[in-house]
Design a protein around this motif. Structure first.
Motif, PDB file in Angstrom:
ATOM      1  N   TYR A 154      28.651  39.394  47.144  1.00 25.07           N
ATOM      2  CA  TYR A 154      27.297  39.969  47.939  1.00 25.07           C
ATOM      3  C   TYR A 154      26.178  38.375  47.750  1.00 25.07           C
ATOM      4  N   SER A 155      27.258  37.585  47.562  1.00 25.91           N
ATOM      5  CA  SER A 155      26.550  36.163  46.973  1.00 25.91           C
ATOM      6  C   SER A 155      25.383  36.278  45.931  1.00 25.91           C
ATOM      7  N   MET A 156      25.618  36.631  44.012  1.00 24.36           N
ATOM      8  CA  MET A 156      25.340  36.478  43.458  1.00 24.36           C
ATOM      9  C   MET A 156      25.753  35.480  42.159  1.00 24.36           C
ATOM     10  N   ALA A 157      26.227  34.066  43.058  1.00 25.68           N
ATOM     11  CA  ALA A 157      27.537  33.878  41.594  1.00 25.68           C
ATOM     12  C   ALA A 157      26.709  33.909  40.325  1.00 25.68           C
ATOM     13  N   GLY A 158      25.672  33.161  40.552  1.00 25.53           N
ATOM     14  CA  GLY A 158      25.301  33.021  39.278  1.00 25.53           C
ATOM     15  C   GLY A 158      24.331  34.079  38.445  1.00 25.53           C
ATOM     16  N   TRP A 159      24.214  35.461  39.184  1.00 27.19           N
ATOM     17  CA  TRP A 159      24.099  36.477  38.541  1.00 27.19           C
ATOM     18  C   TRP A 159      24.920  36.818  37.539  1.00 27.19           C
ATOM     19  N   ARG A 160      26.658  36.146  37.717  1.00 25.62           N
ATOM     20  CA  ARG A 160      27.615  36.088  36.520  1.00 25.62           C
ATOM     21  C   ARG A 160      27.630  38.007  36.236  1.00 25.62           C
ATOM     22  N   MET A 161      28.127  38.649  37.263  1.00 28.13           N
ATOM     23  CA  MET A 161      28.483  40.184  37.208  1.00 28.13           C
ATOM     24  C   MET A 161      29.747  40.010  37.531  1.00 28.13           C
ATOM     25  N   GLY A 162      31.132  40.907  37.188  1.00 24.06           N
ATOM     26  CA  GLY A 162      32.462  41.192  37.711  1.00 24.06           C
ATOM     27  C   GLY A 162      32.903  42.292  37.069  1.00 24.06           C
ATOM     28  N   PHE A 163      34.007  42.506  37.237  1.00 25.54           N
ATOM     29  CA  PHE A 163      34.428  44.517  36.921  1.00 25.54           C
ATOM     30  C   PHE A 163      35.853  43.773  36.114  1.00 25.54           C
ATOM     31  N   ALA A 164      36.126  44.750  35.282  1.00 26.06           N
ATOM     32  CA  ALA A 164      37.772  45.157  35.371  1.00 26.06           C
ATOM     33  C   ALA A 164      37.661  46.518  34.963  1.00 26.06           C
ATOM     34  N   VAL A 165      39.026  47.040  36.200  1.00 28.75           N
ATOM     35  CA  VAL A 165      39.271  48.026  36.040  1.00 28.75           C
ATOM     36  C   VAL A 165      40.817  48.636  35.826  1.00 28.75           C
ATOM     37  N   GLY A 166      41.062  49.858  35.835  1.00 25.00           N
ATOM     38  CA  GLY A 166      42.268  50.680  35.804  1.00 25.00           C
ATOM     39  C   GLY A 166      42.916  50.751  34.417  1.00 25.00           C
ATOM     40  N   ASN A 167      44.500  50.076  33.388  1.00 25.30           N
ATOM     41  CA  ASN A 167      44.950  50.877  32.566  1.00 25.30           C
ATOM     42  C   ASN A 167      44.029  51.498  31.751  1.00 25.30           C
ATOM     43  N   GLU A 168      44.318  52.265  30.877  1.00 24.50           N
ATOM     44  CA  GLU A 168      42.797  52.530  30.063  1.00 24.50           C
ATOM     45  C   GLU A 168      43.306  51.663  28.903  1.00 24.50           C
ATOM     46  N   ARG A 169      44.390  51.764  28.500  1.00 26.30           N
ATOM     47  CA  ARG A 169      45.209  50.717  27.342  1.00 26.30           C
ATOM     48  C   ARG A 169      44.344  49.560  27.232  1.00 26.30           C
ATOM     49  N   LEU A 170      44.473  48.712  28.367  1.00 30.50           N
ATOM     50  CA  LEU A 170      44.001  47.529  28.249  1.00 30.50           C
ATOM     51  C   LEU A 170      42.538  47.217  28.733  1.00 30.50           C
ATOM     52  N   ILE A 171      41.775  48.585  29.230  1.00 34.97           N
ATOM     53  CA  ILE A 171      40.416  48.063  29.451  1.00 34.97           C
ATOM     54  C   ILE A 171      40.110  48.201  27.789  1.00 34.97           C
TER      55      ILE A 171
END
Length: 406
Positions: free
Chosen positions: A240-257
């Motif tokens: 979404y061309s939002m590099a400076g907004w600093r928004m991301g995600f980690a998803v998946g394995n519950e223990r790691l999350i």
């Protein structure tokens, strides 16, 4: 005075040398065409900016936010994974919003690494993939960045010969910097290997939406059993061309999350709430802006391949990502990627990223980012052509052109 222990483990940032030379050239009046840093030049879609402005005007959103991400944002990411990959995620236990995927990756490394732990990392690869673990006290063992048989041979050797046994393997497809792509068969084999050898898999999928051949890159979480071993990192920076907004995600394995969420709870209060609300609107809103972005990058890729090829520098066409991974012309290969990148700034007014900044196995390459419009890319090609045509006459004291060509 000796350096601090953690700082001593980090080499000088290669890209900073190029950035200093670039800034110096611009200060002297040069028109540098910057194809180095992967910093999107496209504007954030207006409806996302509008939602940010509307939310920021509210008096109740300027306090501390939620470290894991607000509920609506995590639900929006879950909806994205279901419609894009057919993967169901529990927003409460399998998703954490991060302050960009880079922060999420570094803090995941901090969460799971004990001093001396061995991690398998592609070489070349995006720097945080290795240095996130090095800063956490880990040890890196390199594997090839290309998703092929040698990748698995290297993993097998690492499991047999590493003491202690590796705890995790890093993936990044579409790859930064190499633009390699992986298919579901490759991910199936990785998941099977990880389950057999008790490894975690950390998959960087930041470029999931930048692809050019009508083959959307898959998620490793589409593989049955992947949720037992894998976490995936995504980013809104490029999509979404939002590099400076600093928004991301980690998803998946519950223990790691859960481990990542616990570390983050001590370090931050999450992104600014209006940014999270606007990111929610981006994920839930119209997605035609993604197709427009993808079309723009494809046109730039085609312009780069065509114009640089006519200039005398063949560019392998990337199938995905916003980068081309390009062999240094043979007559300059002995210089190495850093010196060649400096030479391009000095002699052609073009900036690229030296491949050695992504690992020693990248030193015969440079990374070219599709972050200028087609007109500027073609201007860069004209500059490159003049540089290449005059190199034999003007660079005999810099590089032994004739001997390098034998």
């Amino acid at each position: 005075m000796s350096e601090f222990h953690s700082v001593r483990r980090l080499p000088q940032y290669v890209f900073e040398q190029v950035n200093r030379l670039k800034a110096s050239a611009r200060a002297a009046g040069a028109d540098i065409i910057d194809l180095g840093m992967g910093n999107p030049d496209l504007p954030t879609p207006p409806h996302i900016v509008q939602k940010l402005a509307e939310t920021a005007a509210r008096p109740d959103v300027h306090g501390y936010s939620a470290s894991r991400g607000i509920n609506g944002l995590r639900k929006a990411q879950a909806a994205y994974y279901e419609r894009r990959f057919g993967v169901k995620l529990d927003p409460a236990t399998q998703i954490v919003a991060t302050i960009g995927s880079k922060e999420g990756f570094a803090n995941m490394a901090q969460a799971i690494t004990a001093p001396g732990d061995v991690v398998l990392c592609p070489n070349p690869s995006y720097p945080i993939h290795a240095f996130g673990f090095l800063m956490a006290g880990g040890v890196i063992r390199s594997v090839p960045s290309e998703p092929g048989p040698e990748f698995f041979h290297a993993m097998e050797r690492a499991v047999i010969h590493s003491i202690p046994k590796p705890i995790a393997v890093v993936l990044c497809y579409p790859s930064n910097p190499t633009a390699h792509v992986a298919d579901l068969d490759f991910y199936r084999d990785v998941v099977a290997f990880a389950r057999k050898h008790d490894l975690f898999v950390l998959s960087d999928l930041a470029y999931a939406e930048i692809y050019f051949d009508d083959y959307p890159p898959p998620s490793i979480l589409q593989v049955p059993g992947a949720m037992d071993v894998a976490v995936e990192f995504t980013s809104m920076s490029k999509t979404y061309s939002m590099a400076g907004w600093r928004m991301g995600f980690a998803v998946g394995n519950e223990r790691l999350i859960a481990a990542l969420a616990r570390v983050k709870s001590y370090l931050d209060y999450g992104a600014y709430t209006p940014i999270q609300v606007a990111a929610t609107a981006a994920l839930n809103g119209p997605q035609d802006c993604i197709a427009d972005m993808r079309r723009t990058y494809k046109n730039r890729r085609d312009a780069l391949v065509e114009s640089f090829g006519r200039a005398g520098w063949d560019i392998p066409a990337p199938r995905a990502s916003m980068f081309a991974w390009v062999p240094i012309p043979e007559q300059f290969r002995s210089l190495g990627s850093l010196e060649f990148s400096k030479l391009l700034i000095e002699k052609a007014d073009v900036a690229v990223a030296p491949g050695v900044g992504f690992g020693e196995h990248g030193d015969e390459y440079v990374r070219i980012a599709l972050v200028e419009n087609e007109q500027r890319i073609r201007q860069a090609a004209r500059n490159i052509r003049r540089f290449l045509e005059s190199a034999d006459k003007t660079l005999h004291n810099v590089v032994p052109i004739s001997s390098a060509r034998r």
